[in-house]
Design an enzyme around this catalytic site. Sequence first.
Site, PDB file in Angstrom:
ATOM      1  CE  LYS A  85     129.467  27.675  23.554  1.00 31.97           C
ATOM      2  NZ  LYS A  85     128.096  27.147  23.627  1.00 31.97           N
ATOM      3  NE  ARG A 125     127.597  30.090  29.334  1.00 35.68           N
ATOM      4  CZ  ARG A 125     128.118  28.912  28.964  1.00 35.68           C
ATOM      5  NH1 ARG A 125     129.397  28.784  28.739  1.00 35.68           N
ATOM      6  NH2 ARG A 125     127.343  27.869  28.811  1.00 35.68           N
ATOM      7  NE  ARG A 175     126.305  17.955  25.525  1.00 35.19           N
ATOM      8  CZ  ARG A 175     126.615  19.235  25.664  1.00 35.19           C
ATOM      9  NH1 ARG A 175     127.309  19.866  24.735  1.00 35.19           N
ATOM     10  NH2 ARG A 175     126.202  19.905  26.728  1.00 35.19           N
ATOM     11  NE  ARG A 201     127.477  19.421  30.144  1.00 39.17           N
ATOM     12  CZ  ARG A 201     127.739  20.574  29.534  1.00 39.17           C
ATOM     13  NH1 ARG A 201     128.651  20.621  28.580  1.00 39.17           N
ATOM     14  NH2 ARG A 201     127.113  21.676  29.880  1.00 39.17           N
ATOM     15  NE  ARG A 203     123.257  23.798  29.891  1.00 35.45           N
ATOM     16  CZ  ARG A 203     123.492  22.668  29.225  1.00 35.45           C
ATOM     17  NH1 ARG A 203     122.722  21.601  29.423  1.00 35.45           N
ATOM     18  NH2 ARG A 203     124.477  22.593  28.382  1.00 35.45           N
TER      19      ARG A 203
END
Length: 218
Positions: free
Chosen positions: A16, A91, A130, A163, A174
């Site tokens: 996203k 969400r 990531r 992160r 998540r």
Amino acid sequence: MAIRIIVLLGAPGSGKGTTAEKIRDRLGAVHLSTGDMLRAAVQAGTPTGREADACMKKGELVPDDVMVRLVEDRLDEGAAATLYLLDGFPRTTAQARLLETCLTARGGSIARVVFLDAPRDVLIDRLTGRRICRQCGMNFHVRNIPPRKEGVCDACGGELYQRPDDNRETIENRLDVYASQTSDLIDLYTKRGLLSRVDSAQGADALAEEVASIVQPE
Ligand code: AMP
């Protein structure tokens, strides 16, 4: 002209944020990432940041009322005719309802919802690998999008970091939270005739092109 919204819907790791960054300029849109807004609030130690911190560390959702206030305030700061790429909001179905109320009150509307769909193993691989630039926010991946020099951003030379919620255990949580609380929105927006599905397991550039062609068909 009133506020117009393009919702980028998809699980963590579905692309996203990367997609929004790639297409916002050509659409003349503002990229609004609630995750980024919350991380900035945590960093700044604001009351919202203090409330959100524990939820974010566990990979749980921040309460709906906090989120809606945050988004509403941001929409009110912008010009009335702004086009927004919403990344990470709504969400929950409650957030979707409250967004609609907020837009109706301002004469705004959702132009399209693009659902970025990818299998769980792809999402896990993307999230575990990531790396993000501390300075400019650009995304990298240790294998798929490696920086030219390890740990250093190609664009600005900033330091790359991982992160804290991109660890395996929190990632699994998540993704479970997404399946139980967010994926209902796919049905909701399909029924409203607003949803387009794209295969997010393709390369980042191809994905961005496909999303751009959906939201700006001409
Ligand atoms: P993201 O950067 O979109 O992956 O979001 C990081 C974290 O911020 C999530 O795991 C949630 O804890 C929180 N968050 C972001 N957006 C929302 C939202 N719309 N509702 C609730 N929590 C959110």
